[in-house]
Design a protein around this motif. Sequence first.
Motif, PDB file in Angstrom:
ATOM      1  N   ASP A  44      -8.302  -3.767  -1.335  1.00 30.45           N
ATOM      2  CA  ASP A  44      -9.232  -4.367  -0.378  1.00 30.45           C
ATOM      3  C   ASP A  44      -8.631  -5.670   0.146  1.00 30.45           C
ATOM      4  O   ASP A  44      -8.361  -6.599  -0.620  1.00 30.45           O
ATOM      5  CB  ASP A  44     -10.576  -4.639  -1.060  1.00 30.45           C
ATOM      6  CG  ASP A  44     -11.653  -5.062  -0.072  1.00 30.45           C
ATOM      7  OD1 ASP A  44     -11.313  -5.371   1.090  1.00 30.45           O
ATOM      8  OD2 ASP A  44     -12.830  -5.075  -0.463  1.00 30.45           O
TER       9      ASP A  44
ATOM     10  N   CYS B  62       0.832  -1.190   0.000  1.00 36.90           N
ATOM     11  CA  CYS B  62       0.000   0.000   0.000  1.00 36.90           C
ATOM     12  C   CYS B  62       0.874   1.249   0.000  1.00 36.90           C
ATOM     13  O   CYS B  62       2.076   1.181   0.224  1.00 36.90           O
ATOM     14  CB  CYS B  62      -0.930   0.003   1.207  1.00 36.90           C
ATOM     15  SG  CYS B  62      -2.193  -1.290   1.124  1.00 36.90           S
TER      16      CYS B  62
ATOM     17  N   THR C 121      -5.533   3.389  -6.745  1.00 34.45           N
ATOM     18  CA  THR C 121      -6.641   2.513  -6.377  1.00 34.45           C
ATOM     19  C   THR C 121      -6.704   2.365  -4.861  1.00 34.45           C
ATOM     20  O   THR C 121      -5.865   2.896  -4.134  1.00 34.45           O
ATOM     21  CB  THR C 121      -6.471   1.112  -6.998  1.00 34.45           C
ATOM     22  OG1 THR C 121      -5.248   0.528  -6.506  1.00 34.45           O
ATOM     23  CG2 THR C 121      -6.411   1.182  -8.511  1.00 34.45           C
ATOM     24  N   ARG C 122      -7.706   1.624  -4.414  1.00 31.82           N
ATOM     25  CA  ARG C 122      -7.787   1.222  -3.014  1.00 31.82           C
ATOM     26  C   ARG C 122      -7.725  -0.298  -2.967  1.00 31.82           C
ATOM     27  O   ARG C 122      -8.516  -0.983  -3.596  1.00 31.82           O
ATOM     28  CB  ARG C 122      -9.069   1.724  -2.350  1.00 31.82           C
ATOM     29  CG  ARG C 122      -9.097   3.227  -2.160  1.00 31.82           C
ATOM     30  CD  ARG C 122     -10.070   3.632  -1.065  1.00 31.82           C
ATOM     31  NE  ARG C 122      -9.648   3.169   0.244  1.00 31.82           N
ATOM     32  CZ  ARG C 122      -8.755   3.804   1.015  1.00 31.82           C
ATOM     33  NH1 ARG C 122      -8.198   4.927   0.593  1.00 31.82           N
ATOM     34  NH2 ARG C 122      -8.426   3.312   2.192  1.00 31.82           N
TER      35      ARG C 122
ATOM     36  N   THR D 177      -9.145  -1.471   4.041  1.00 32.06           N
ATOM     37  CA  THR D 177      -8.637  -1.091   2.728  1.00 32.06           C
ATOM     38  C   THR D 177      -7.501  -0.098   2.909  1.00 32.06           C
ATOM     39  O   THR D 177      -7.331   0.476   3.987  1.00 32.06           O
ATOM     40  CB  THR D 177      -9.733  -0.445   1.856  1.00 32.06           C
ATOM     41  OG1 THR D 177     -10.190   0.759   2.499  1.00 32.06           O
ATOM     42  CG2 THR D 177     -10.906  -1.394   1.648  1.00 32.06           C
ATOM     43  N   CYS D 178      -6.726   0.104   1.860  1.00 32.18           N
ATOM     44  CA  CYS D 178      -5.662   1.098   1.932  1.00 32.18           C
ATOM     45  C   CYS D 178      -5.443   1.680   0.539  1.00 32.18           C
ATOM     46  O   CYS D 178      -5.693   1.022  -0.470  1.00 32.18           O
ATOM     47  CB  CYS D 178      -4.363   0.490   2.462  1.00 32.18           C
ATOM     48  SG  CYS D 178      -3.716  -0.864   1.457  1.00 32.18           S
ATOM     49  N   ALA D 179      -5.011   2.925   0.503  1.00 37.22           N
ATOM     50  CA  ALA D 179      -4.752   3.594  -0.768  1.00 37.22           C
ATOM     51  C   ALA D 179      -3.429   3.116  -1.350  1.00 37.22           C
ATOM     52  O   ALA D 179      -2.464   2.885  -0.626  1.00 37.22           O
ATOM     53  CB  ALA D 179      -4.717   5.105  -0.567  1.00 37.22           C
TER      54      ALA D 179
END
Length: 203
Positions: A54, A25, A51-52, A60-62
């Motif tokens: 999942d 991430c 994106t993120r 979630t993380c960017a």
Amino acid sequence: MWTQVALFVLITTLTVCHIHAQSVCGFPPTIWRNANRTCPARAVCGDVFTTRRDWMNGTTCAETRVINNCFCPGNLACPVNNDAHRLYTTAQQKIYTCEPVCNLGWCYNIRLGLSEGRSDPTIAMTVEEQTPDFGGNTFTRMGCRCPRHHVPNRQPPGVPRAVKTHSYIRNPTTRHYTARYTCKVSGTEGNMVDPCPRHVPVK
């Protein structure tokens, strides 16, 4: 005892997931493609995907992933941090060129229509596969700018809405394959004023 074992396994799993998430991430390592060759004229030198991720566990993380397709003339890295070189293909993908994007010109099939004696719309973008003068590799070449190249929030995530397929050309001798794309617009987008300060005609 089993409670302690279960708690230990849970903590270990969460720790591993956290460390793994940190490794992918944010800003993962840049990907370098095509053996760091020099970009052909008007080539897309870099792609940036936002994106993120999942993790399928409620978190979630960017993630921002940078792909360098080729080096700019002078062995310079693609200017992926310079907005003057940026175009949008979707809400999640930005592309960058070695030269400022305003040098590319405003596509005639949007700005002038087809009443200028042209029998074919101006090609906004081509994807060149197995290109002989690029080591047999693939690259994307920009011909001109479309309205949606400047408007990131009009493209649904993951859908390449800035352009649409026009035609395909294949050389049976060299196996060089070219996909050609024209601008995709709807409504009043065809009357959109060129965002660049000056108009550079497409020759």
